[in-house]
Design a protein around this motif. Structure first.
Motif, short mmCIF file in Angstrom:
data_model
loop_
_atom_site.label_atom_id
_atom_site.label_comp_id
_atom_site.label_asym_id
_atom_site.label_seq_id
_atom_site.Cartn_x
_atom_site.Cartn_y
_atom_site.Cartn_z
N GLU A 31 0.67 -1.39 0.16
CA GLU A 31 0.42 -0.25 0.33
C GLU A 31 0.80 1.70 0.04
O GLU A 31 0.49 2.07 -0.52
N SER A 32 2.01 1.22 0.53
CA SER A 32 2.66 2.65 0.50
C SER A 32 3.66 1.77 0.15
O SER A 32 4.72 0.58 0.40
N SER A 43 8.05 8.28 2.70
CA SER A 43 6.69 7.33 1.94
C SER A 43 5.41 7.79 1.02
O SER A 43 5.18 8.79 1.41
N VAL A 44 5.10 7.11 0.18
CA VAL A 44 4.30 7.53 -0.98
C VAL A 44 3.31 6.66 -0.51
O VAL A 44 3.88 5.17 -0.78
N SER A 45 2.09 6.65 -1.24
CA SER A 45 1.63 5.64 -1.85
C SER A 45 1.68 4.77 -2.91
O SER A 45 1.88 5.47 -3.91
N VAL A 46 1.42 3.70 -3.11
CA VAL A 46 1.29 2.63 -4.29
C VAL A 46 0.64 3.37 -5.13
O VAL A 46 1.22 3.43 -6.60
N GLU A 47 -0.38 3.70 -4.85
CA GLU A 47 -1.01 4.21 -6.01
C GLU A 47 -0.99 5.57 -6.71
O GLU A 47 -0.37 5.28 -7.78
N GLU A 48 -0.03 6.49 -5.82
CA GLU A 48 0.71 7.60 -6.20
C GLU A 48 1.95 7.19 -7.42
O GLU A 48 1.92 8.33 -8.17
N SER A 59 2.88 13.62 -8.70
CA SER A 59 2.04 14.66 -7.51
C SER A 59 3.15 15.55 -6.62
O SER A 59 4.05 15.48 -6.49
N GLN A 144 3.94 -3.26 -6.52
CA GLN A 144 2.60 -3.54 -6.13
C GLN A 144 1.92 -4.51 -6.36
O GLN A 144 1.41 -4.98 -5.69
N GLU A 150 3.93 -2.46 3.17
CA GLU A 150 4.87 -1.48 3.11
C GLU A 150 6.03 -1.90 2.34
O GLU A 150 6.24 -3.10 2.94
#
Length: 178
Positions: A31-32, A43-48, A59, A144, A150
């Motif tokens: 997720e991150s 830390s950044v999100s996997v989505e980002e 972003s 992903q 994490e």
């Protein structure tokens, strides 16, 4: 001949099982991502990170993080998205060999968990699941599909991870003609 068929069959069953287990349970996917550049870590999100990899759009936080780390966003995007074609059954067999352990040792220097426990197993699963979808791997897919919430990525060594996957692809093509 029968023994060879059973071995390939078992490998295929293993790959498919891992794929369904990991893809069917979202809680087992990263997720991150903690991007690490020497002493800098954020830390950044996997989505980002996935959005950046797919569209090229940064972003605000990712733009700031890459600027502070003095990283070229387009080079990072290339390493994340450039596909490496690979047969998932052969990949699974190789990653479960002595040579595969050496490869996994090298890759876990770049992509790993914070605790550094079971890194090889987690990375092996992420690689096989990534390859089983479309017979190719990208580093963003590996991130992903990483089976922990994490993941840590040594950003300044991302290129070396990509090159290691390319070497693996080349070696498998030389040996098996794939």
């Amino acid at each position: 001949m029968r023994c060879q068929f059973l071995s390939v069959y078992r490998g295929l069953v293993l790959v498919i099982s891992i794929y369904f287990i990991l893809s069917g349970v979202p809680a087992f996917a990263a997720e991150s991502v903690v991007l690490k550049y020497r002493i800098f870590r954020e830390s950044v999100s996997v989505e980002e990170l996935s959005t950046f990899a797919q569209t090229g759009k940064l972003s605000t936080s990712l733009r700031v993080n890459l600027a502070l780390a003095r990283q070229n966003p387009q080079a990072i995007r290339q390493y994340l998205t450039e596909p490496v074609k690979i047969n998932p059954v052969i990949l699974d067999k190789v990653l479960n060999s002595r040579i595969g352990n050496v490869i996994l040792d090298q890759l876990t220097q770049v992509i790993h968990t914070r605790s550094r426990k079971a890194d090889k197993q987690a990375l092996r699963a992420a690689l096989v699941v990534s390859a089983s979808k479309d017979r190719q791997i990208t580093l963003i897919e590996v991130i992903q599909n990483y089976p922990t919430p994490e993941i840590e990525v040594e950003g300044d060594r991302l290129e070396s991870a990509y090159r290691q996957l390319r070497r693996l692809q080349g070696n498998l093509q030389d040996i098996f003609g794939f």
